[in-house]
Scaffold this active site. Sequence first.
Site, PDB file in Angstrom:
ATOM      1  CD  GLU A 133      -2.823   5.341   6.906  1.00 26.67           C
ATOM      2  OE1 GLU A 133      -2.840   5.386   5.660  1.00 26.67           O
ATOM      3  OE2 GLU A 133      -1.873   4.835   7.550  1.00 26.67           O
ATOM      4  CG  HIS A 161      -5.829   1.864   5.309  1.00 25.74           C
ATOM      5  ND1 HIS A 161      -5.381   2.759   6.247  1.00 25.74           N
ATOM      6  CD2 HIS A 161      -4.824   0.980   5.104  1.00 25.74           C
ATOM      7  CE1 HIS A 161      -4.128   2.419   6.582  1.00 25.74           C
ATOM      8  NE2 HIS A 161      -3.778   1.356   5.906  1.00 25.74           N
ATOM      9  CD  GLU A 215      -3.285  -2.495   7.333  1.00 30.11           C
ATOM     10  OE1 GLU A 215      -2.213  -2.782   6.785  1.00 30.11           O
ATOM     11  OE2 GLU A 215      -3.849  -1.396   7.171  1.00 30.11           O
ATOM     12  CB  SER A 272       5.360  -2.105  12.126  1.00 25.33           C
ATOM     13  OG  SER A 272       4.978  -0.770  12.444  1.00 25.33           O
ATOM     14  CG  ASN A 331      -1.717   1.226   1.406  1.00 25.49           C
ATOM     15  OD1 ASN A 331      -1.738   2.090   0.531  1.00 25.49           O
ATOM     16  ND2 ASN A 331      -2.395   1.349   2.539  1.00 25.49           N
ATOM     17  CE  LYS A 385      -0.169   3.125   4.834  1.00 20.91           C
ATOM     18  NZ  LYS A 385      -0.019   3.204   6.283  1.00 20.91           N
ATOM     19  N   GLY A 442       2.783   2.062  10.922  1.00 23.48           N
ATOM     20  CA  GLY A 442       3.777   3.126  10.807  1.00 23.48           C
ATOM     21  C   GLY A 442       4.532   3.424  12.088  1.00 23.48           C
TER      22      GLY A 442
HETATM   23  P1  13P Z   1       3.215   0.226   7.682  1.00 24.15           P
HETATM   24  O1  13P Z   1       3.669  -1.052   7.037  1.00 24.15           O
HETATM   25  O2  13P Z   1       3.972   1.427   7.218  1.00 24.15           O
HETATM   26  O3  13P Z   1       3.122   0.092   9.170  1.00 24.15           O
HETATM   27  O4  13P Z   1       1.697   0.477   7.147  1.00 24.15           O
HETATM   28  C1  13P Z   1       0.769  -0.534   7.255  1.00 24.15           C
HETATM   29  C2  13P Z   1      -0.429  -0.167   6.492  1.00 24.15           C
HETATM   30  O5  13P Z   1      -1.177   0.712   6.875  1.00 24.15           O
HETATM   31  C3  13P Z   1      -0.698  -0.867   5.221  1.00 24.15           C
HETATM   32  O6  13P Z   1      -1.979  -0.627   4.770  1.00 24.15           O
END
Ligand code: 13P
Length: 249
Positions: A97, A95, A165, A210, A10, A12, A171
Amino acid sequence: MSRRVLVAGNWKMHKTAAEAAALAGEIRSGWSAGAVEALLCPPFPALAAVAAAIAGSELVLGAQNVHWEDAGAYTGEVAAPMLREVGCRYCIAGHSERRRLFGEDDAQVARKLAALWRHGISPVLCVGEDLEQRRGGRTRQVVGEQLTAALAGVVPREDLVVAYEPVWAIGTGEPAGETDAQAVAAHLRERLQSLWGAAAGEVRILYGGSVVPDNLRRFLSQPDVDGVLVGGASLRADSFLALLREASL
Ligand code: 13P
């Protein structure tokens, strides 16, 4: 039961179209297709460039979001037929976010899944608890409710992908423990089983938060974890290729 391991990146809100095409090209040239399915999810403006960069390879393309209508007066939104035409086989939905920063709720996520399925795109449905919910011992309840709400009224679809997740692991460099990830994945599969019966055994459940090449095997060795959804470590060809190599072991 044949759940092919899925390693999904992803990206982002990273990479211009030119940067994304270059990254996809590097991944393509460093990877030899095998048992693992590798999915790239760049931002909307880069989808066409990445589609061209991976054409004829076994890398697959996905989007990060979709609107639930097929067309209409929805300024700034992107519809499933558009994603399909540009070559998306998958699309992330719900997601954390998007839920947290853009107010997406379970009812919207359910409509997004329906839109994707109308157009032959497999959803990657994200669920996960935040830190407060985790501390309150509510993880299973929260993810179970997210799953059930997103799938309300849906007939069993074996191409569904669910990504667990935990919000606090995204992150942060602090992934969930693998036994926790397994316990939540097993709980999600049980929920799916009660909704869908045998089809639950075909649905892939990913862990995300992560994930890096060094910890990927810990997750993939769990019986109910069928792949990973990766943010940061998917943004460089060397680390994404290392993830694919680890996943292929
Ligand atoms: P990270 O791998 O940067 O922690 O992000 C995970 C994520 O949100 C994937 O959709």
